[in-house]
Design an enzyme around this catalytic site. Structure first.
Site, PDB file in Angstrom:
ATOM      1  NE  ARG A 103      -3.967   0.543   1.758  1.00 31.71           N
ATOM      2  CZ  ARG A 103      -5.221   0.672   2.184  1.00 31.71           C
ATOM      3  NH1 ARG A 103      -5.504   1.448   3.207  1.00 31.71           N
ATOM      4  NH2 ARG A 103      -6.204   0.035   1.590  1.00 31.71           N
ATOM      5  CG  HIS A 130      -8.274   0.358  -3.367  1.00 31.73           C
ATOM      6  ND1 HIS A 130      -7.541  -0.773  -3.045  1.00 31.73           N
ATOM      7  CD2 HIS A 130      -9.001   0.649  -2.250  1.00 31.73           C
ATOM      8  CE1 HIS A 130      -7.816  -1.129  -1.802  1.00 31.73           C
ATOM      9  NE2 HIS A 130      -8.690  -0.291  -1.292  1.00 31.73           N
ATOM     10  CD  GLN A 133     -13.204  -1.601  -1.541  1.00 32.20           C
ATOM     11  OE1 GLN A 133     -12.447  -1.615  -0.592  1.00 32.20           O
ATOM     12  NE2 GLN A 133     -14.443  -2.069  -1.460  1.00 32.20           N
ATOM     13  CG  ASP A 221     -13.288   6.712  -1.492  1.00 33.94           C
ATOM     14  OD1 ASP A 221     -13.256   6.541  -0.253  1.00 33.94           O
ATOM     15  OD2 ASP A 221     -12.257   6.643  -2.205  1.00 33.94           O
ATOM     16  NE  ARG A 288     -10.955  -5.092  -0.299  1.00 30.14           N
ATOM     17  CZ  ARG A 288     -10.099  -4.169   0.113  1.00 30.14           C
ATOM     18  NH1 ARG A 288     -10.513  -3.132   0.820  1.00 30.14           N
ATOM     19  NH2 ARG A 288      -8.807  -4.230  -0.191  1.00 30.14           N
TER      20      ARG A 288
END
Ligand code: CP
Ligand code: NVA
Length: 304
Positions: A103, A130, A133, A221, A288
């Site tokens: 990350r 990402h 996700q 988001d 996830r």
């Protein structure tokens, strides 16, 4: 040749569908508590420059549940913090572990790491993308809408790493993606242009109450991503008309609500929406775990 997952564009349409199928099988096995340890003796390295709840814990738990293990590192605890290069770090870690998740702030750090390592590298979020996700998201949409193509998703808010990843996904699956954002906060222009050249159904809008009409999914988001803390005041002002609240949800009566989380309640989304009947955010977060397991097995070349 080793495979990496730095971007959704690293996968073909068939591979994305296979990942979703595998995640569904793995989810069933997990719920039935069936023992399944294909990763015995395998180790995942995790290098995180930014905080994480879901990505870290779902990858770590996923490795343990499949019989493997994981080592979490931040730059501070490694020699990266004292100036060892990312390239040298990649060369060395490749000799210890079987797969890496990073990350990072700069997407370039990921590319450098992947180029200099002999093991699969997964993007656990960069400033640009990402991918893990959106794979969990498409699994969730498949469960909720019964289809993974032929729907309209309106991303309301910042043209950030999540918006960019949705646009990339629209180059692989037959979906319509509209990013409804304030002027000046559009998604990455190279990513948008490439998607348009490839005929993806992608567009940008600036009027959320019009843009969400006919949506099957309303997605949002945070307005201020990790690393943008200094812009917070200005962003809160610029994004105020883009809040996902009850009156915006009314404009798309059939839409489910999604958010990658963490949510800043009262900013990009109101409590009544995120806690409301149309919100699927907790199943989305759970997924996830299941998709991470599918990703790991796929990149390690292990068939279910
Ligand atoms: N959605 C997501 O990536 O969450 P974390 O930042 O908690 O990992
Ligand atoms: N856009 C957000 C996503 C968090 C999962 C960020 O980068 O902080």
């Amino acid at each position: 040749m080793k495979r990496d997952l730095l971007s959704i564009r690293d996968l073909t349409t068939e591979e994305i569908k296979r990942l979703i199928d595998d995640a569904i099988t793995l989810k069933k096995r997990h719920k039935a508590q069936l023992p399944y340890f294909p990763l015995k003796g395998k180790v995942m390295g995790m290098l995180f420059e930014k905080p994480s709840t879901r990505t870290r814990v779902s990858f770590e738990a996923g490795m343990y549940q499949l019989g493997g293990s994981a080592i979490f590192m931040s730059p501070r605890e490694t020699q990266l913090g004292r100036g060892e290069t990312i390239e040298d770090t990649a060369r060395v870690l490749s000799r210890y572990v079987d797969i890496m998740v990073l990350r990072v702030f700069s997407h370039d750090t990921l590319v450098k790491f992947a180029t200099n390592s002999s093991i699969p590298v997964i993007n656990g979020l960069s400033d640009l993308l990402h991918p893990c996700q959106v794979l969990a998201d498409i699994l969730t949409i498949y469960e909720k809408l019964g289809k993974m193509e032929g729907f309209k998703l309106v991303f309301v808010g910042d043209g950030n790493n999540m918006a960019n990843s949705w646009i990339n996904l629209a180059t692989r699956l037959d979906i319509e993606v509209i990013v409804s954002c304030p002027e000046g906060y559009e998604p990455d222009s190279d990513i948008v242009n490439k998607a348009l050249e490839e005929g993806a159904k992608v567009s940008i809008g600036h009027e959320p109450s019009k843009d969400v009409e006919g949506a099957d999914v309303i997605y949002t988001d945070v307005w201020c991503s990790m690393g943008q803390e200094e812009e917070r005041e200005e962003r809160l002002r610029d994004f105020a008309p883009f809040q996902v609240n009850a009156s915006l949800m009314e404009k798309a009566p059939n839409a489910i609500f999604m958010h990658c989380l963490p949510a800043h309640r009262g900013e990009e989304v109101t409590d009544d929406v995120i806690d409301g009947e149309r919100s699927v955010v907790w199943d989305e977060a759970e997924n996830r775990l299941h998709i991470q397991k599918a990703i790991i097995l796929f990149l390690l070349g292990i068939n279910l």
